[in-house]
Every structure is written in C-alpha cells, then in structure tokens.
Enzyme design. Structure first.
Site, PDB file in Angstrom:
ATOM      1  N   HIS A   1       0.836  -1.194   0.000  1.00  0.00           N
ATOM      2  CA  HIS A   1       0.000   0.000   0.000  1.00  0.00           C
ATOM      3  C   HIS A   1       0.870   1.243   0.000  1.00  0.00           C
ATOM      4  O   HIS A   1       2.047   1.200   0.369  1.00  0.00           O
ATOM      5  CB  HIS A   1      -0.913   0.012   1.227  1.00  0.00           C
ATOM      6  CG  HIS A   1      -0.178  -0.094   2.532  1.00  0.00           C
ATOM      7  ND1 HIS A   1       0.170  -1.309   3.081  1.00  0.00           N
ATOM      8  CD2 HIS A   1       0.289   0.850   3.375  1.00  0.00           C
ATOM      9  CE1 HIS A   1       0.815  -1.105   4.224  1.00  0.00           C
ATOM     10  NE2 HIS A   1       0.906   0.193   4.422  1.00  0.00           N
TER      11      HIS A   1
ATOM     12  N   CYS B   1       2.065  -0.409  15.989  1.00  0.00           N
ATOM     13  CA  CYS B   1       3.112  -1.076  15.216  1.00  0.00           C
ATOM     14  C   CYS B   1       3.903   0.007  14.482  1.00  0.00           C
ATOM     15  O   CYS B   1       3.490   1.166  14.444  1.00  0.00           O
ATOM     16  CB  CYS B   1       2.516  -2.085  14.239  1.00  0.00           C
ATOM     17  SG  CYS B   1       1.383  -1.376  13.023  1.00  0.00           S
TER      18      CYS B   1
END
Length: 705
Positions: free
Chosen positions: A65, A224
């Site tokens: 992405h 994350c």
C-alpha cells in the site's frame, strides 16, 4: 466517488512470482480503470513503502500500500495466487494480495481502508470466502461488504463490536466490525450481553438481591511501526477475546495518523492494562500503578486470550507497575529501540533548535550595526549613557548593543535546553548556570555543550533516587535546582572548565590561522556536511560549528560562516535550476516544488531540497554534496567573510567579497545541477522511472513519454 473495488480490479488467477510483479499486475488494472495516472510513478511509491517494512501478514496475506500523487481516488485491487508470493511474513508466502492506493494527502481515506481491511482479515470465514470465490465480481462484493457471504463472514465479529457487518464506510469499504470514518484512533468497548428475560409468572414480592459483580475491565494500547494493519488487527483480536472471556476491553489504537486518548476515568477504573506494541507507547505514564502485560503487537494478534488471562492473574496477585518517572520532551514518542547515540543527537538538537533564534536575531542585528556604523562600532559607548537621535552611528551602536545582549544568551540557552531535552524542566536551571559559567571561564560554545550534557545527566541521576512522599512536592522547585546547580558549578569551574577553555582557545587560534590549502579543505568538508542530510543532524553540526565561531569572531571564523551559508544555499537552488532546464526528468509535483526552491535556496533554507532527495536520494544527495563541497571550497579560497548567521542573498551587502561569494554559489549550483541531470538521464536511458515517464505537452497536460 466510485466504488473502492470492482470486478475489473480483481485477479483470481494472479500469475506473478514476486511481490514487485504482483504489484505491477494489480496496478495495471488500476491504471486501466483510470484510477492511477502514472503507472511507474505509482509503483515507485509502492516500492518505497515496501522498503520501509515488509507488508506481509500471518495467514497468507500481503497488503502492499501507499499514498501517491498518481492516484485519483482511494482504490483497492485484489489478487489470488495459487503458488504464493513472498511479502516478508514470518509464516511464509501470501496467497491473498491486496494492493491499496490512496491519493497523496488522503490520510484519512488511506488509513480507513487499511484499518477496515485489517479487521476483516482477522475473520477466518472472510478470508476463507475469498479463497473459495470463483467470480471476480463475487470477490469484489465480499471485500466491499455488500454480498451475503460478507455479512455471514462478519457475524462473529459483530458480537464483539455491536456492529452490523453488512454496512459500507464512506470510502466504499465494507465493515466486518464497526469502524470510524477516520482510522487515526478508536476506543471501542465490546457490546454488553442483554440479561435473559424471565418467563411470565404470578407477581411475587420483590426480594433483595446481591448486586452482580462488575466485569473485569482492561484498557489496551496497540501500535506497530507503520501504525496501520497490525495495530488494528491486534485491537480486533483483543476485543473478541475479551468478549469470549466475559471481560470488558477498551482499546486505544495509536495509529500513524495520531491517537485519541482513552478517557482518563476509564483508565482510572481499569483493573489491568495490556500493551501490544512494537514502538514506544505514547503517554505511558497514564497507566502507572496498574497490573500491566507488555508484549509485541503480534502477541496481541496471535494469543489475546493468554494476555487477558495473564493480566487477570497479575491483578489477583496484586502486581502493579512502578509509578512513572517524568519523561524528557525529546524522549516522548521515542522508539523503544532507540540507541543512546540517537537520544544524544536528539538532546543536542534540542539545544541547537532553541539557540538558533537567538543567533539569528543577535547576529543579524550585529551585522546591520557594522553595515551602518562600520567595524569600529563595537567600541562605541553604551547608548544608555550617550545616544544622539539624529546620528546614524548612535542607531548603529544601539543595534550592536541589542544584538550583543541577544548573542550573549547563545551559550546559556544552548546548555539550558540540552539539559531540558534530557530531563525536562528540572534541567533548565543547572543547564543555564553551567552555560553562563562556560562564558565566564571562556569555554565558549564547546563549554556550553558539555555543561548542558552534565546538567541533564546530574538531574536524571537525582530523579532516580527514591524520595519520601513528603519531599516530592519541593523536589522540582527547590531540591533539584539547588543540588544540580552546585554539582554543575563545581564541575565546570574546577574540573572540566579549564581543559575545555583551552580546547576552545586552540580551536579559535586554528580558525584565525586558516589559509591556503587548509582553508579550502575545511570549506569542502563543511560543504559536504551541509548538503549530506539537507537540514538534518550533520547539517546542524556544521552550522552550529560556524555559529559558535561568531561568539568570538576572527577572520577565520567569519570565513567559516560564509562557507557554511553558501554551501547550504546550493541544494535547493540546484534542484530549482534542474527542474527549469530539464523539467521532463522530474514529476509534475517536483516541478512545482522547484518553483518554491528558488526562494528557499536564496533564503538559505537547505530543507527546500528535501522533497527531491526523498523521491530520489541516490541521485540527488551525491549531486548536492558535490556542489556544496565546490561552493564551500571556493568561498574559503576567495576569502569571503560573513558576520550574519543567516539571511542568504538578503545579507549579501554584509559579506566580504560579495561578488566572488555569489560566483562561488553559482558555480556550485551549476555543478549540482549538471550532476543531477546527468544521473537522472542515465537512469532514464536504462530503465523507466516516475521522473522520466511523463512529460508536459504544449497544453500543459501530462502525457506518457
């Protein structure tokens, strides 16, 4: 806006063998549908994102992405590979590949698509339906959430979230669980089960009943490195496990677009805390004094039930975390794996960043005073005793003396805010005291650096001492400033001050004696440093070195300041010139940035070249360094001097040898321009790139090259 994914964007027989080939195959479908305007440019953006961190997830999933200027609207393409493609997941190749494209600047759309998809992927029925789909249209419907199978796939998640899995969000992505329109953060409790309705019976007198025990309540943080997929998958996993265990779980997702804090009352009432993170938890001190389980984000995805059980066991045993210690400003948000060298750089940059405004104000006032009243203005009497309103020399003396006062704060501010970056506000007093002592003993700029580091270290050591509660209130305002100032003063006056002062004097004498080849070599080195990271730490080191010399100016230090500013102007000017003479080598966005780079470069704002370096560092940075080195060397060879610490071409009248100075900048700019054009041209001859696969036709419309 059209649908997020259509049948044309689905390939159920993806034949690619590598992740680059898979991305290209799916991106070609996006380009064919008009959602990607520049295929090569978009693929370069995808590759740049992939280089930051692999996008493979456990369970055979890949989600390449990016945000890109070559994307017209949020788009998702899906491919299914029979043999599997390696996207860097620990458990092996991926057979389900989702290519996600969002327009540049469309952070909310981008993150919403990713977080919604990440939550879908936690549902085995959803991924199973995709693996068994036989028609592209059916797969697209499943992903959008408007097919019956999608509703069934999300049914299990609906119990945990209280959401209807058949809806679609604003970007067209279906929700297997309730999802906010922006994915920056979310705080969602699980749905509470309704109590059973008793069967109809004859009325009986009410009997007092014991109040049911409140459910165990957990607050959790998930994060994350990219703040997207794993962050939201861990949140979904913990919420579902909490519902299964009869535990209330409230999750704060610290995503890449920021985060919204959990309600303070919710945190106060929580029985336990789970941190599932791969980067430092922000505002961690909120959870001090509670049972805490601290694990990586993948543990939150793979074994949430174990984490919930563990935090309940800790609470039962009465295990709680220690009270939080104050966090220094430059350490807030720091990565858990940051090395000492990284933190040291941040501390030093804190001091430099606070020092620069004093340098700019004081230095420019002094330079203007010299321009108006000549170089003997430093011998003028105090304007408090003698000031004639109609005399230019009096006004020049006023400017010089104001600038001198401002410049006098340079070393104390540097030291004070280095200590502040290390130890927060308690570091300010000993830092300023140490910096003032450095001036008193003529330790100068180096003395200020060392004083700031000593002050910060002393305060940090004091803060680690266990203090009785009755004394904690006076620690930051009385005890810490008193003890740390005494220790720093002792060390600066009697231990490290004199050696540093001798080193400072040696450096000053060396700069005063610079001539010939030595000066040219130093100019080239400073030029390389100024252009290596374009405003980053190495650039700031070179700039701070030059500014430090202005505290006790001599011929050598004034030459150094001139060389540093000249070299720092080259990168943006070179990129501006390159986009003008060979625009087809650059993207449309870069050509627009090139127009602004003229002004930024002329103003000595080296950061104006960062957009170009970010897009093509291997060609732009070496080119900029070469031009900067040439300019720095020529400036020193020409004997140019500068008393102002900033200003670019706007302080040329204050420069010694101004015409030669401008010539040095022009030559360096031409060198950098020629090199970047040559390197980009060679790339274009060997392989396509986002810079050379498009050009503007006469009407200004971007067309394929």
């Amino acid at each position: 806006m059209s649908e997020l994914i259509t049948a044309e964007l689905v390939d159920l027989d993806l034949s690619a063998e590598t992740k680059d080939a898979a991305a290209r195959s799916l991106a070609e479908r996006m380009a064919a549908s008009g959602r990607v305007t520049d295929l090569e440019g978009f693929l370069a953006d995808v590759a740049a994102r992939e280089a930051q961190m692999p996008t493979g997830l456990d369970g055979g999933i890949g989600i390449p992405h990016c945000r890109s200027t070559h994307v017209t609207e949020p788009t998702l393409a899906f491919g299914r590979s029979a043999s599997g493609i390696d996207f860097g997941a620990p458990d092996g190749p991926a057979d389900l590949i989702f290519l996600i494209a969002a327009p540049a600047g469309g952070d909310a759309d981008h993150l919403s698509i990713l977080s919604t998809l990440a939550r879908h992927l936690m549902d085995g029925e959803f991924t199973g339906a995709l693996r068994s789909a036989t028609e592209p249209g059916r797969a697209a419907s499943l992903i959008r959430g408007d097919a019956p199978e999608a509703a069934e796939a999300g049914a299990a998640g609906a119990d945990a979230t209280g959401a209807d899995a058949s809806g679609a969000d604003e970007t067209g992505a279906g929700e297997a669980a309730e999802e906010p329109t922006t994915a920056a953060t979310e705080v969602r409790p699980p749905a509470a089960a309704e109590p059973p309705t008793p069967a109809a019976a004859e009325p009986t007198p009410p009997e007092p009943a014991a109040q049911p025990a409140a459910p165990f309540r957990i607050v959790a943080i998930t994060s994350c490195p990219t703040g997207i997929a794993h962050t939201y998958m861990a949140a979904e996993s913990l919420e579902k496990a909490g519902t299964a265990a009869g535990v209330e779980v409230f999750v704060e997702t610290q995503g890449s677009a920021g985060f919204k804090r959990l309600d303070p009352q919710l945190v106060a009432d929580a029985d336990g805390v789970i941190f599932a993170h791969d980067v430092e938890v922000r505002d961690k001190e909120r959870f001090a004094g509670k049972p805490i389980v601290d694990v990586g984000v993948k543990a939150g995805i793979n074994r949430p039930a174990e984490l919930i059980a563990e935090v309940r066991q800790k609470a039962a045993r009465g295990e709680v975390s220690a009270p939080a210690r104050p966090t220094a400003p430059m350490d807030k948000g720091a990565g858990a794996t940051d090395s000492y060298a990284t933190r040291l750089r941040k501390w030093l940059m804190t001091g430099v960043s606070y020092m620069v405004p004093f340098v700019a104000a004081g230095g420019l006032l002094i330079a203007l005073a010299f321009a108006i009243g000549g170089y003997t203005i430093n011998k003028a009497p105090s304007v408090a005793d003698h000031f004639v309103w109609t005399e230019a020399t009096s006004w020049a003396a006023l400017l010089f003396q104001i600038g001198g006062v401002a410049f006098g704060f340079l070393v104390p501010v540097l030291a004070g805010f280095i200590a502040y970056g290390m130890a927060d506000r308690p570091g300010l007093v000993p830092g300023f005291v140490g910096g003032a002592i450095a001036l008193t003993i003529n330790a100068g700029f180096l003395g200020g650096l060392i004083a700031g580091l000593i002050a910060g270290a002393v305060v940090m050591a004091i803060q680690r001492v266990t203090i009785p509660p009755v004394l904690r209130g006076i620690m930051p305002v009385v005890v810490i400033p008193l003890i740390s100032s005494v220790i720093v003063g002792f060390l600066m006056f009697l231990v490290v001050g004199k050696p540093v002062a001798a080193l400072q004097k040696g450096l000053t004498d060396w700069l005063s004696g610079l001539s010939g080849a030595n000066a040219i070599i130093l100019g080239a080195i400073l030029g390389l440093m100024m252009c290596f990271d374009l405003g980053g730490p190495l650039n700031k080191v070179a700039y701070a070195f030059a500014v430090g010399g202005l505290a006790n100016p001599n011929e050598g230090s004034l030459k150094v300041m001139a060389a540093v500013m000249a070299a720092g102007m080259v990168p943006p000017l070179a990129m501006a010139l390159a986009t003008t003479v060979r625009g087809r080598l650059f993207t449309k966005a870069e050509r627009e940035n090139g127009k602004a780079a003229w002004v930024l470069g002329a103003s000595f704002i080296t950061e104006g070249a960062i957009p170009f370096a970010a897009a093509d560092p291997l060609r732009v940075i070496p080119s900029a360094m070469a031009g900067g080195a040439v300019t720095g060397a020529l400036s020193m060879a020409f004997g140019c001097t500068l008393r102002a610490p900033h200003g670019g071409i706007f302080v040329v009248p204050l420069i010694g040898q101004p015409l030669l100075y401008l010539l040095a900048i022009a030559i360096g700019t031409c060198v950098s321009t020629a090199l970047v054009i040559l390197l980009k041209g060679l790339r274009g001859a060997s392989a396509g790139s986002p810079a050379d696969t498009s050009a503007s036709d006469a009407s200004g419309v971007t067309v394929a090259a």
